[in-house]
Scaffold this active site. Structure first.
Site, short mmCIF file in Angstrom:
data_model
loop_
_atom_site.label_atom_id
_atom_site.label_comp_id
_atom_site.label_asym_id
_atom_site.label_seq_id
_atom_site.Cartn_x
_atom_site.Cartn_y
_atom_site.Cartn_z
N TRP A 17 0.85 -1.18 0.00
CA TRP A 17 0.00 0.00 0.00
C TRP A 17 0.90 1.25 0.00
O TRP A 17 1.91 1.26 0.69
CB TRP A 17 -0.89 -0.03 1.25
CG TRP A 17 -1.93 1.03 1.28
CD1 TRP A 17 -1.89 2.21 1.98
CD2 TRP A 17 -3.17 1.03 0.58
NE1 TRP A 17 -3.03 2.93 1.76
CE2 TRP A 17 -3.84 2.24 0.90
CE3 TRP A 17 -3.79 0.13 -0.30
CZ2 TRP A 17 -5.09 2.57 0.37
CZ3 TRP A 17 -5.03 0.47 -0.83
CH2 TRP A 17 -5.67 1.67 -0.49
N HIS A 47 -0.66 -4.76 7.30
CA HIS A 47 -1.62 -4.71 6.19
C HIS A 47 -0.94 -5.01 4.85
O HIS A 47 -1.35 -4.52 3.82
CB HIS A 47 -2.34 -3.36 6.17
CG HIS A 47 -3.13 -3.12 7.42
ND1 HIS A 47 -4.43 -3.53 7.57
CD2 HIS A 47 -2.77 -2.57 8.61
CE1 HIS A 47 -4.85 -3.23 8.79
NE2 HIS A 47 -3.86 -2.64 9.44
N ASP A 53 -8.24 -7.17 8.52
CA ASP A 53 -8.38 -5.90 9.25
C ASP A 53 -9.16 -6.14 10.53
O ASP A 53 -10.20 -6.82 10.52
CB ASP A 53 -9.18 -4.89 8.42
CG ASP A 53 -8.39 -4.31 7.26
OD1 ASP A 53 -7.19 -4.58 7.14
OD2 ASP A 53 -9.02 -3.58 6.46
N HIS A 57 -8.63 -0.89 13.39
CA HIS A 57 -7.93 -0.30 12.24
C HIS A 57 -8.54 1.05 11.86
O HIS A 57 -7.82 2.01 11.60
CB HIS A 57 -8.01 -1.28 11.07
CG HIS A 57 -7.27 -0.89 9.83
ND1 HIS A 57 -6.09 -0.18 9.82
CD2 HIS A 57 -7.56 -1.14 8.52
CE1 HIS A 57 -5.68 -0.01 8.58
NE2 HIS A 57 -6.55 -0.56 7.78
N HIS A 164 -14.76 1.11 5.34
CA HIS A 164 -14.19 0.35 6.47
C HIS A 164 -15.03 0.55 7.73
O HIS A 164 -15.28 -0.40 8.48
CB HIS A 164 -12.74 0.76 6.73
CG HIS A 164 -11.73 0.07 5.86
ND1 HIS A 164 -11.33 0.59 4.65
CD2 HIS A 164 -11.05 -1.09 6.01
CE1 HIS A 164 -10.43 -0.23 4.11
NE2 HIS A 164 -10.25 -1.26 4.91
ZN LIG Z 1 -6.00 -3.78 5.74
#
Ligand SMILES: [Zn+2]
Length: 212
Positions: A17, A47, A53, A57, A164
């Site tokens: 990421w 991650h 997750d 998070h 999320h």
């Molecule tokens: Zn993640």
């Protein structure tokens, strides 16, 4: 009965990421240098690669951390759903059209992202296929307890926080970075086992599917 390893291999050159550190694998004892054994040190964001997750998070440290996730959500019957390459965003209407079997509690999305992962493309792509906020709410409304996807985030760059938040607030376990290139649409048994890292907002996982 076929078993599919749907985890990405962890390596120092793997896709990460943006802003996360590159993975570091360092030989700290080396038999070639006359030491009695080989020992490797690993440094990575939790991650990275195939990972889970935890609610903390995006919801903060008061919320459950990864070692508290329930194993009976992380293992069990799952439905792998394929989307055609022209699906850019997994929205509520897209999901309604997809004919998810009734009472599905675990759902994994295979999208055109799988081709990106398979191509060993090391450059992060912002235009990956992701779940929208209304799609996330739809899954919550259907009592889905686990959702997985074939890129490093379930949510797009533009909707990272809302998607999320919706999922994690309702206790939906999010599995990211799944390697689904060889997996057909259909029902499987999922075994997804994140490392038991105390107090962590996520953890790398080994994930497999077993045909049913
Ligand atoms: Zn993640």
């Amino acid at each position: 009965m076929r078993t599919y390893d749907i985890s990405l291999s962890i390596s120092s050159d793997m896709l990460v990421w943006p802003g996360d550190p590159q993975i570091t694998l360092e030989r700290i004892q080396d038999m070639d240098a006359g030491e009695p054994c080989n020992v490797t040190s690993l440094r990575m964001s939790v991650h990275s690669g195939t990972h889970v997750d935890a609610p903390s998070h995006f919801l903060g440290g008061e919320q459950p951390t990864v070692e508290q996730l329930e194993l009976n959500i992380l293992t069990g019957r799952v439905y792998v759903l394929h989307f055609p390459d022209d699906v850019d965003l997994i929205t509520r209407p897209v999901l309604e059209e997809a004919k998810i079997p009734p009472r599905t509690r675990r759902l994994i999305f295979r999208t055109r992202n799988s081709k990106l992962l398979q191509s060993q493309e090391k450059q992060f792509r912002k235009d990956f296929v992701a779940l929208s906020a209304d799609g996330a709410q739809y899954l919550v409304d259907r009592s889905v307890k686990l959702v997985g996807i074939d890129y490093l985030s379930i949510a797009s760059y533009n909707e990272l926080t809302p998607v999320h938040e919706i999922l994690l607030k309702f206790g939906v376990v999010v599995v990211e970075g799944l390697n689904l290139f060889e997996v057909s649409q259909g029902r499987y048994t999922l075994y997804c086992l994140p490392l038991k890292i105390a107090g962590s907002d996520g953890a790398p996982a080994r994930a497999i599917l077993v045909g049913v």
